[in-house]
Design a protein around this motif. Structure first.
Motif, PDB file in Angstrom:
ATOM      1  N   GLU A 117      38.069 -24.882 -39.392  1.00 30.55           N
ATOM      2  CA  GLU A 117      38.528 -25.018 -38.015  1.00 30.55           C
ATOM      3  C   GLU A 117      38.922 -26.478 -37.743  1.00 30.55           C
ATOM      4  N   GLY A 118      40.094 -26.663 -37.205  1.00 37.92           N
ATOM      5  CA  GLY A 118      40.577 -28.008 -36.934  1.00 37.92           C
ATOM      6  C   GLY A 118      41.358 -28.627 -38.083  1.00 37.92           C
ATOM      7  N   TYR A 119      41.505 -27.885 -39.210  1.00 39.73           N
ATOM      8  CA  TYR A 119      42.281 -28.419 -40.333  1.00 39.73           C
ATOM      9  C   TYR A 119      43.730 -28.598 -39.895  1.00 39.73           C
ATOM     10  N   PRO A 120      44.365 -29.701 -40.295  1.00 39.81           N
ATOM     11  CA  PRO A 120      45.691 -30.036 -39.756  1.00 39.81           C
ATOM     12  C   PRO A 120      46.757 -28.963 -39.897  1.00 39.81           C
ATOM     13  N   SER A 121      46.723 -28.178 -40.972  1.00 40.34           N
ATOM     14  CA  SER A 121      47.809 -27.228 -41.223  1.00 40.34           C
ATOM     15  C   SER A 121      47.270 -25.824 -41.474  1.00 40.34           C
ATOM     16  N   LEU A 122      47.744 -24.845 -40.695  1.00 45.10           N
ATOM     17  CA  LEU A 122      47.355 -23.459 -40.915  1.00 45.10           C
ATOM     18  C   LEU A 122      47.899 -22.942 -42.244  1.00 45.10           C
ATOM     19  N   GLU A 123      49.083 -23.406 -42.610  1.00 41.63           N
ATOM     20  CA  GLU A 123      49.673 -23.006 -43.888  1.00 41.63           C
ATOM     21  C   GLU A 123      48.812 -23.473 -45.050  1.00 41.63           C
ATOM     22  N   ASP A 124      48.304 -24.707 -44.947  1.00 42.62           N
ATOM     23  CA  ASP A 124      47.430 -25.230 -45.991  1.00 42.62           C
ATOM     24  C   ASP A 124      46.102 -24.485 -46.013  1.00 42.62           C
TER      25      ASP A 124
END
Length: 280
Positions: A117-124
């Motif tokens: 949660e809060g990771y910069p990229s949803l794709e990543d």
């Protein structure tokens, strides 16, 4: 930064822990996930000779496969926990008696989504998820599909139907009945904290997360409730530590951003003064 850990995913010692414990966790051992102060985890390559297909890979080989599948650096607050999770899941995955159960899916997906949660990229986030599961020679689509199926089922249940699955028909009910049969010795079954969190996730979705319902659900599944209690207590403490660690990271990022902005403003002021002096 204080250490946080979540270990022994495939084993559950007989220690009693209170469900929904409100005791402070700072002085208690939480085995497994750890945060370290390093910025990025080392990505040293680990070579190995080819092995026959029936010989399980080493931990180093599983970690290397994950690193090869997702080559971009992962911030340590996420990566350190992922690496520890991967090691523990590897040890569970390659036990001789291991058998995948669909209840693992909502458990692992819940833990993964809370961690990332809060990771910069949803794709990543999705790419990391795929690389992680594939490094264990399992199917990320199966995890996603089973998590969705069991979560939809959980939302349609209540405190009565949830624990009475053995008298009902349906895909998920049959999955749960098969688990209960295998726990009693008719086949392989591997308990893990993913399984415990999966159980809790179903109770949450059914609005039935009371300790009494958990006790009945564990009894129906033939699962040791004390093990589930302990693992859920660890999980809640983990989430608390993750929140604290991410708050510290956000504070650090904000401070560094403010410093850079102040330095930029100071540099502009110096250049303006220098320009005025040059005009004279």
């Amino acid at each position: 930064m204080a250490a946080v850990y979540f270990a022994a995913l495939g084993q559950a010692p007989e220690k009693k822990a209170a469900l929904f414990s409100t005791r402070p966790s700072a002085t208690r051992g939480i085995r497994g996930f750890r945060f370290r102060s390093s910025n990025l985890i080392s990505r040293a390559a680990v070579g190995s000779a080819a092995k026959p297909p029936d010989v399980p890979p080493t931990v180093a080989e599983t970690k290397l496969k994950f690193l090869k599948s997702y080559k971009r650096p992962i911030p340590s607050i996420y990566n350190n926990v992922l690496q520890e999770l991967l090691v523990q899941q590897h040890l569970m995955r390659y036990k001789r008696t291991y058998q995948y159960d669909a209840v693992y899916a909502p458990g692992f997906v819940t833990i993964y989504e809370q961690l990332m949660e809060g990771y910069p990229s949803l794709e990543d986030q999705d790419a990391i998820f795929r690389g992680y599961i594939e490094s264990l020679r399992e199917d990320p689509e199966q995890y996603r599909d089973d998590a969705k199926k069991l979560e939809e089922w959980g939302r349609s249940q209540d405190t009565t139907t949830l624990v009475d699955f053995s008298s009902s028909g349906g895909d998920v009910e049959n999955i749960l009945k098969d688990i209960a049969d295998r726990v009693q010795g008719t086949g392989n079954f591997t308990y893990s904290r993913f399984f415990a969190v999966g159980i809790f996730r179903l109770l949450e979705l059914a609005n039935a997360a009371e300790p009494s319902v958990l006790e009945k659900f564990c009894a129906a599944l033939k699962i040791n409730k004390r093990s589930v209690d302990r693992d859920l207590d660890v999980y809640r403490n983990l989430l608390s530590k993750l929140v604290q660690a991410k708050e510290l990271l956000n504070e650090y990022v904000d401070r560094e951003k403010k410093k850079r902005e102040e330095m930029a403003e100071s540099q502009k002021a110096k250049e303006a003064i220098t320009g005025c002096v040059g005009d004279y």
